[in-house]
Design a protein around this motif. Structure first.
Motif, short mmCIF file in Angstrom:
data_model
loop_
_atom_site.label_atom_id
_atom_site.label_comp_id
_atom_site.label_asym_id
_atom_site.label_seq_id
_atom_site.Cartn_x
_atom_site.Cartn_y
_atom_site.Cartn_z
N ALA A 247 0.82 -1.21 0.00
CA ALA A 247 0.00 0.00 0.00
C ALA A 247 0.86 1.26 0.00
CB ALA A 247 -0.93 0.00 1.22
N VAL A 248 1.93 1.25 0.78
CA VAL A 248 2.81 2.42 0.84
C VAL A 248 3.51 2.61 -0.51
CG1 VAL A 248 4.88 3.40 1.88
CG2 VAL A 248 3.14 2.31 3.33
N TRP A 249 4.01 1.53 -1.10
CA TRP A 249 4.65 1.65 -2.40
C TRP A 249 3.67 2.18 -3.44
CZ3 TRP A 249 9.16 2.45 -4.07
CH2 TRP A 249 10.29 1.86 -3.49
N ASN A 250 2.42 1.71 -3.40
CA ASN A 250 1.41 2.22 -4.34
C ASN A 250 1.22 3.72 -4.19
OD1 ASN A 250 0.94 -0.31 -5.44
ND2 ASN A 250 -0.81 -0.75 -4.12
N GLU A 251 1.23 4.21 -2.95
CA GLU A 251 1.10 5.64 -2.71
C GLU A 251 2.33 6.40 -3.22
OE1 GLU A 251 0.54 6.02 1.46
OE2 GLU A 251 -1.42 5.02 1.48
N VAL A 252 3.50 5.85 -2.96
CA VAL A 252 4.75 6.50 -3.36
C VAL A 252 4.84 6.63 -4.88
CG1 VAL A 252 7.25 6.21 -3.46
CG2 VAL A 252 6.04 5.85 -1.30
N LEU A 253 4.42 5.58 -5.59
CA LEU A 253 4.56 5.55 -7.04
C LEU A 253 3.41 6.24 -7.78
CD1 LEU A 253 5.78 1.86 -7.49
CD2 LEU A 253 7.18 3.94 -7.52
N GLN A 268 23.46 0.93 4.84
CA GLN A 268 22.29 0.06 4.88
C GLN A 268 21.66 -0.03 3.50
OE1 GLN A 268 21.24 -2.00 7.09
NE2 GLN A 268 20.53 -1.05 8.98
N VAL A 269 20.93 -1.12 3.26
CA VAL A 269 20.16 -1.26 2.02
C VAL A 269 18.68 -1.35 2.38
CG1 VAL A 269 22.02 -2.37 0.77
CG2 VAL A 269 20.39 -3.78 2.03
N MET A 270 17.84 -0.90 1.47
CA MET A 270 16.41 -0.79 1.77
C MET A 270 15.78 -2.14 2.11
SD MET A 270 13.40 1.07 -0.41
CE MET A 270 13.72 0.09 -1.89
N GLY A 271 16.11 -3.17 1.34
CA GLY A 271 15.50 -4.47 1.58
C GLY A 271 15.73 -4.98 2.98
N ARG A 272 16.95 -4.79 3.49
CA ARG A 272 17.27 -5.24 4.85
C ARG A 272 16.45 -4.46 5.88
NH1 ARG A 272 22.62 -4.32 5.01
NH2 ARG A 272 23.01 -6.28 3.92
N GLU A 273 16.32 -3.15 5.66
CA GLU A 273 15.56 -2.35 6.63
C GLU A 273 14.08 -2.71 6.61
OE1 GLU A 273 16.31 1.63 7.73
OE2 GLU A 273 17.94 1.87 6.27
N ILE A 274 13.54 -2.98 5.42
CA ILE A 274 12.13 -3.39 5.32
C ILE A 274 11.92 -4.72 6.04
CG2 ILE A 274 10.33 -4.15 3.71
CD1 ILE A 274 10.68 -1.19 3.62
N ASP A 275 12.88 -5.65 5.91
CA ASP A 275 12.78 -6.93 6.61
C ASP A 275 12.90 -6.76 8.12
OD1 ASP A 275 12.39 -8.45 4.35
OD2 ASP A 275 14.50 -9.01 4.12
N GLU A 276 13.76 -5.85 8.54
CA GLU A 276 13.91 -5.60 9.98
C GLU A 276 12.63 -5.04 10.58
OE1 GLU A 276 17.32 -3.09 10.14
OE2 GLU A 276 18.76 -4.76 9.95
N THR A 290 1.09 2.57 12.53
CA THR A 290 2.49 2.76 12.90
C THR A 290 3.42 2.15 11.86
OG1 THR A 290 1.94 2.79 15.26
CG2 THR A 290 4.23 2.33 14.67
N SER A 291 3.07 0.94 11.43
CA SER A 291 3.91 0.26 10.43
C SER A 291 3.97 1.06 9.13
CB SER A 291 3.36 -1.14 10.15
OG SER A 291 3.69 -2.02 11.19
N ARG A 292 2.84 1.55 8.67
CA ARG A 292 2.83 2.31 7.42
C ARG A 292 3.71 3.55 7.52
NH1 ARG A 292 -2.57 2.05 3.77
NH2 ARG A 292 -3.11 -0.13 4.10
N GLN A 297 8.68 6.13 5.82
CA GLN A 297 9.91 6.85 6.15
C GLN A 297 11.12 6.11 5.60
OE1 GLN A 297 9.77 7.15 10.42
NE2 GLN A 297 8.33 8.87 10.42
N THR A 298 11.10 4.80 5.69
CA THR A 298 12.21 4.00 5.20
C THR A 298 12.34 4.08 3.69
OG1 THR A 298 11.99 2.44 7.06
CG2 THR A 298 13.18 1.67 5.11
N ILE A 299 11.23 3.90 2.98
CA ILE A 299 11.26 3.96 1.52
C ILE A 299 11.71 5.33 1.03
CG2 ILE A 299 9.80 3.93 -0.55
CD1 ILE A 299 8.17 1.69 0.79
N GLU A 300 11.15 6.39 1.60
CA GLU A 300 11.48 7.74 1.15
C GLU A 300 12.95 8.06 1.35
OE1 GLU A 300 8.67 10.25 3.12
OE2 GLU A 300 7.19 10.07 1.48
N LYS A 301 13.56 7.45 2.36
CA LYS A 301 14.99 7.67 2.63
C LYS A 301 15.85 7.17 1.47
CE LYS A 301 16.70 5.14 5.91
NZ LYS A 301 17.00 4.61 7.25
#
Length: 304
Positions: A247-253, A268-276, A290-292, A297-301
């Protein structure tokens, strides 16, 4: 060949489409024909290079067990998720593919983890389905659009599109930066085959130069559903989180004419942070809001 009837229980809408005799109903059946628990064989071999001095790389082979299922659905959209079963205690969220009917907006890969929005006309995509392929962290990978063909007992879809390098390549080499993929998905009674004819392209300001070509054949053969039970259990626990990532990616794109993704931010790489974040979400009652916020914040970084 008669198409396998799978994933029907997931949607009353899909049942209605399947009951129709229109080509679109055959398309839906074909897309859903990918569903099931599969033993998968991945085979790749370089076949041609224009330069005689080019040293062909070793063939790549791998095997695995993969669960493929419909995760989300509407009359014009089918979201298919892949989960890789490493063991009963280790499940990897694998790639995702969204199938959109008569879609006019596609992300066209350029190079260096960057894409540009390409707008197509309704006439250009009449009767076609776009396959949007996403990375394991649900970031974009490539979009291809084409018509499903149902003829002579065969059911297949094929498109040619530029794409970033797959993991099996970008972790080992940097001598090219674009993979021009011809993807051929063909449904079979016992599963499906994803056949590829790929060109490895060096893209620069001077234009595109072919480095080498390769043949890929990924065979998905249905196996005992019990082999994928751990994946089903894992998804039940993690589904809400990954729905929020989508849902967040859909909003971003949604409102971007172009998108670029940084490879690293402070080591850091995005995939690792998303998994964390996914692991953190499992430690208590799940809070979608909270998760969204944290996911966004992580994706936009990592956006350029």
């Amino acid at each position: 060949m008669r198409l396998p009837v799978l994933c029907i229980a997931l949607s009353i809408t899909a049942q209605g489409l399947m009951a129709q005799s229109s080509p679109k109903a055959e398309d839906v059946a074909a897309i859903k024909g990918q569903c099931g628990c599969h033993d998968v064989n991945f085979l790749y071999a370089e076949t041609f290079a224009p330069e005689k001095s080019y040293a062909f790389k070793d063939r790549y082979t791998a095997k695995g067990t993969e669960l493929v299922f419909v995760e989300e659905e509407s009359p014009t959209k089918i979201v298919i998720q892949h989960l890789l079963v490493v063991s009963d205690s280790m499940i990897v969220k694998h790639w995702r593919e969204d199938w959109l009917f008569q879609n006019t907006n596609v992300l066209k890969f350029d190079q260096n983890a960057s894409w540009k929005l390409q707008k197509l006309t309704p006439a250009q995509v009449k009767g076609q389905w776009t396959q949007k392929v996403f990375e394991v962290d649900d970031s974009p990978r490539y979009d291809g659009t084409a018509t499903w063909i149902h003829a002579d007992g065969r059911h297949y879809w094929e498109s040619t599109v530029d794409a970033p390098l797959p993991r099996r390549e970008y972790t080992k080499r940097t001598d090219y930066n674009v993979m021009r993929r011809t993807n051929h998905h063909e449904i079979r009674p016992d599963g499906y085959v994803h056949e590829q004819d790929n060109d490895k392209v060096i893209r620069s300001e001077a234009g595109d130069q072919l480095l080498a070509s390769e043949k890929g054949i990924n065979t998905y053969k249905r196996t005992d559903e019990k082999k994928c039970q751990a994946a089903k259990d894992w998804w039940a626990k993690n589904r809400a989180y990954w729905a929020d990532v989508r849902a967040v990616w859909n909003e971003v794109l949604a409102n971007r004419e172009a998108v670029g993704i940084k490879g690293q931010v402070k080591g850091q790489v995005m995939g690792r942070e998303i998994d964390e974040l996914a692991a953190t979400a499992q430690k208590g009652p799940y809070n979608s809001a909270t998760s969204r916020q944290l996911i966004k914040q992580t994706i936009e970084k990592y956006l350029k």
